[in-house]
Design an enzyme around this catalytic site. Structure first.
Site, PDB file in Angstrom:
ATOM      1  N   ASP A 121      38.872  32.462  47.338  1.00  0.00           N
ATOM      2  CA  ASP A 121      39.280  33.864  47.298  1.00  0.00           C
ATOM      3  C   ASP A 121      38.185  34.700  47.943  1.00  0.00           C
ATOM      4  O   ASP A 121      37.011  34.621  47.544  1.00  0.00           O
ATOM      5  CB  ASP A 121      39.493  34.324  45.853  1.00  0.00           C
ATOM      6  N   ASP A 132      53.799  36.217  42.126  1.00  0.00           N
ATOM      7  CA  ASP A 132      52.769  36.466  41.122  1.00  0.00           C
ATOM      8  C   ASP A 132      53.405  37.231  39.977  1.00  0.00           C
ATOM      9  O   ASP A 132      53.918  38.341  40.183  1.00  0.00           O
ATOM     10  CB  ASP A 132      51.624  37.275  41.729  1.00  0.00           C
TER      11      ASP A 132
END
Length: 240
Positions: free
Chosen positions: A8, A129
């Site tokens: 990330d 998500d």
């Protein structure tokens, strides 16, 4: 099942967030390409990259570290975050990215997902998500009333390569994945499903592997950086 180590990217560094909170970022490596090579040398077959700044900005922000990873690593990589138009999709794929992940636009502009999946077969994934079963967008900052399973089903005939399903409440929390919800989603669609959020031990991977649904793979980030999950042992557990 494939294990996808997660990198990330925030402000050029490899970080992990807690439940998607940009203010709760831990920097693990300020050289993301070197981190990627560690994963590759340990034997991983794929990399999972996220442009966190891009997810909020709506356009690529961490392009330089992503490009450095693509130049150095010879395994396929998938990228999400800030990819919201065809020009950006084309640009990333032309630079050697194996797969783009479309999240926010899957809710706001599903026609783009379909167009991209037709134009680039096998190279477009949908990122779903969810918080308590409902989809969140724009870097998880905005809640919707869209049911995660309904969204997945809506792309059943679109030709997308995979669905990356993230349980936001589990992400970075080291509390284990939401095996039940992930398995239910995988059983509801024929699209390959990749589990994300909370994978923090070998037991978690085994639970996903043996959940009764055919999962394509699992993403793990913080556990690999913290040492709670040994990458070589994890790869061995998931090999057929």
């Amino acid at each position: 099942m494939i294990l996808y180590p997660a990198i990330d990217l925030k402000d050029g560094s490899a970080v992990r967030l807690l439940r998607g909170d940009m203010g709760a970022a831990t920097v693990f490596n300020d050289d993301p390409a070197a981190q990627a090579m560690e994963f590759v040398e340990a034997g991983c077959d794929w990399l999972h990259l996220v442009d966190l700044n891009g997810a909020f900005a709506g356009a690529p922000v961490n392009a330089a570290p992503v490009e450095a990873i693509l130049e150095r690593c010879r395994v396929p990589a998938q990228l999400g975050g800030g990819i919201r138009d065809m020009a950006t999709i084309e640009a990333w794929l032309s630079k050697g990215l194996a797969r783009v992940i479309l999240g926010t636009v899957a809710v706001e502009n599903p026609a783009l997902v379909r167009e991209a999946a037709r134009a680039f077969p096998g190279q477009v994934a949908v990122g779903i998500d969810a918080r308590n079963g409902l989809v969140a967008t724009k870097g998880w900052a905005e809640e919707t009333d869209v049911d995660a399973t309904d969204l997945a089903k809506s792309f059943e005939d679109a030709g997308v390569a995979a669905i990356i399903y993230t349980d936001i409440n589990r992400d970075g929390a080291m509390q284990g994945p939401n095996v039940e919800a992930t398995a239910a989603l995988a059983r509801a669609v024929s699209i390959p499903v990749i589990a994300s959020g909370g994978v923090s031990s070998l037991d978690d991977l085994i639970a996903l592997r043996d959940c009764g649904a055919s999962l394509n793979g699992a993403i793990s980030g913080r556990a690999l950086y913290d040492g709670a999950l040994d990458l070589k042992a994890a790869l061995a557990v998931l090999k057929p």
